[in-house]
Design a protein around this motif. Structure first.
Motif, mmCIF file in Angstrom:
data_model
loop_
_atom_site.group_PDB
_atom_site.id
_atom_site.type_symbol
_atom_site.label_atom_id
_atom_site.label_comp_id
_atom_site.label_asym_id
_atom_site.label_seq_id
_atom_site.Cartn_x
_atom_site.Cartn_y
_atom_site.Cartn_z
ATOM 1 N N GLN A 125 33.215 -70.530 -74.992
ATOM 2 C CA GLN A 125 34.360 -69.564 -74.428
ATOM 3 C C GLN A 125 34.117 -68.365 -73.533
ATOM 4 O O GLN A 125 32.718 -68.126 -73.416
ATOM 5 C CB GLN A 125 35.111 -69.026 -75.927
ATOM 6 C CG GLN A 125 35.665 -69.860 -76.833
ATOM 7 C CD GLN A 125 37.223 -70.197 -76.089
ATOM 8 O OE1 GLN A 125 37.214 -69.972 -75.180
ATOM 9 N NE2 GLN A 125 38.181 -70.944 -76.685
ATOM 10 N N VAL A 126 35.031 -67.884 -72.828
ATOM 11 C CA VAL A 126 34.917 -66.582 -72.214
ATOM 12 C C VAL A 126 35.860 -65.673 -73.262
ATOM 13 O O VAL A 126 37.080 -66.549 -73.861
ATOM 14 C CB VAL A 126 35.251 -66.407 -70.886
ATOM 15 C CG1 VAL A 126 34.034 -66.979 -70.093
ATOM 16 C CG2 VAL A 126 36.577 -67.066 -70.607
ATOM 17 N N GLN A 127 36.045 -64.464 -73.629
ATOM 18 C CA GLN A 127 36.836 -63.746 -74.294
ATOM 19 C C GLN A 127 38.279 -63.787 -73.708
ATOM 20 O O GLN A 127 39.227 -63.869 -74.567
ATOM 21 C CB GLN A 127 36.306 -62.457 -74.525
ATOM 22 C CG GLN A 127 37.193 -61.363 -75.560
ATOM 23 C CD GLN A 127 36.703 -60.269 -75.839
ATOM 24 O OE1 GLN A 127 35.491 -59.894 -75.680
ATOM 25 N NE2 GLN A 127 37.435 -59.296 -76.167
ATOM 26 N N GLU A 128 38.384 -63.805 -72.648
ATOM 27 C CA GLU A 128 39.830 -63.956 -71.605
ATOM 28 C C GLU A 128 40.542 -64.984 -72.412
ATOM 29 O O GLU A 128 41.868 -64.949 -72.642
ATOM 30 C CB GLU A 128 39.821 -63.516 -70.261
ATOM 31 C CG GLU A 128 39.112 -62.258 -70.110
ATOM 32 C CD GLU A 128 37.546 -62.103 -70.052
ATOM 33 O OE1 GLU A 128 37.156 -61.264 -69.434
ATOM 34 O OE2 GLU A 128 36.751 -63.107 -70.420
ATOM 35 N N ARG A 129 39.933 -66.084 -72.169
ATOM 36 C CA ARG A 129 40.461 -67.373 -72.424
ATOM 37 C C ARG A 129 40.791 -67.678 -73.911
ATOM 38 O O ARG A 129 41.742 -68.131 -74.350
ATOM 39 C CB ARG A 129 39.829 -68.665 -71.589
ATOM 40 C CG ARG A 129 40.487 -70.085 -72.214
ATOM 41 C CD ARG A 129 39.640 -71.153 -71.343
ATOM 42 N NE ARG A 129 38.454 -71.460 -71.994
ATOM 43 C CZ ARG A 129 37.249 -71.143 -71.454
ATOM 44 N NH1 ARG A 129 37.329 -70.837 -69.978
ATOM 45 N NH2 ARG A 129 36.203 -71.220 -71.911
ATOM 46 N N PHE A 130 39.798 -67.185 -74.581
ATOM 47 C CA PHE A 130 40.045 -67.325 -76.058
ATOM 48 C C PHE A 130 41.245 -66.652 -76.497
ATOM 49 O O PHE A 130 41.957 -66.970 -77.461
ATOM 50 C CB PHE A 130 38.517 -66.762 -76.761
ATOM 51 C CG PHE A 130 38.592 -66.677 -78.207
ATOM 52 C CD1 PHE A 130 38.814 -67.625 -79.121
ATOM 53 C CD2 PHE A 130 38.152 -65.417 -78.817
ATOM 54 C CE1 PHE A 130 38.750 -67.519 -80.358
ATOM 55 C CE2 PHE A 130 38.234 -65.406 -80.267
ATOM 56 C CZ PHE A 130 38.463 -66.420 -80.808
ATOM 57 N N THR A 131 41.287 -65.220 -75.939
ATOM 58 C CA THR A 131 42.531 -64.464 -76.348
ATOM 59 C C THR A 131 43.908 -65.410 -76.055
ATOM 60 O O THR A 131 44.623 -65.525 -76.987
ATOM 61 C CB THR A 131 42.558 -63.298 -75.498
ATOM 62 O OG1 THR A 131 41.310 -62.396 -75.865
ATOM 63 C CG2 THR A 131 43.464 -62.249 -75.862
#
Length: 194
Positions: A125-131
């Motif tokens: 993941q990257v945090q932005e996509r996870f969010t």
């Protein structure tokens, strides 16, 4: 969604084990020494576990416990712990997820929201996509009047390497529907701070 069979998982573990053995050899480690003898297998099993989120459809999780209910105030589930691997360095990032949704005729079993977080965090993941994925999943399954997600995380790729900034926290958010209203977002922020 694809489910790995026991045989598929065993095959993955064996292939990953060979890769880890090669990596250890490249960094001049002796995989025959006592402390490293089972390390390739342990690391391989960890990787299989840490990427198990690809096997599950998070929308199906929410749909499995959706109930008709005429409740129309925000439902907040906060401080959901998560651990994930960043896709850039495969190092951990971890923290807390806060979710709010405003039902529009349907509510969901409260344990299903943390399950969705777990599934999506067990992918690279990257945090932005996870969010964004958490927000979109809830929006797709429940069709609420509004949904908002805030993720607070520490990234080991920032703490162990590169800039080496300890304690830096990254905060991301995504929202839809009634949470596009700044006052609604502020009310949610106040709830997760309290």
């Amino acid at each position: 969604m694809y489910k790995r069979s026991f045989d598929d998982k065993q095959k993955q573990v064996e292939e990953l084990k060979e890769c880890v053995e090669r990596v250890l050899g490249i960094v001049n480690e002796d995989t025959s020494r006592e402390g490293l003898q089972r390390t390739p297998e342990r690391v391989a099993k960890c990787i299989v576990q840490f990427t198990s989120g690809y096997e599950v459809d998070p929308v199906e999780i929410l749909n499995s416990a959706k109930f008709t209910e005429e409740y129309s105030r925000p439902v907040v589930v906060k401080n959901i712990e998560f651990y994930s691997l960043c896709e850039h360095h495969m190092l951990p990032f971890f923290g807390k997820v806060h979710v709010a949704y405003i039902p529009d005729g349907s509510i969901v079993g409260l344990s299903k929201i943390p399950r969705v977080v777990d599934v999506l965090s067990h992918r690279l993941q990257v945090q932005e996509r996870f969010t964004r994925e958490i927000c979109q999943c809830i929006d797709e399954a429940l069709h609420p009047k509004g949904v908002m997600v805030v993720v607070e995380a520490q990234h080991m790729c920032m703490q162990m390497r590169g800039v080496e900034k300890q304690g830096a926290v990254t905060v991301t958010s995504d929202f839809a529907g009634e949470f596009c209203n700044a006052e609604m977002r502020e009310e949610f922020y106040q709830q997760i701070k309290g």
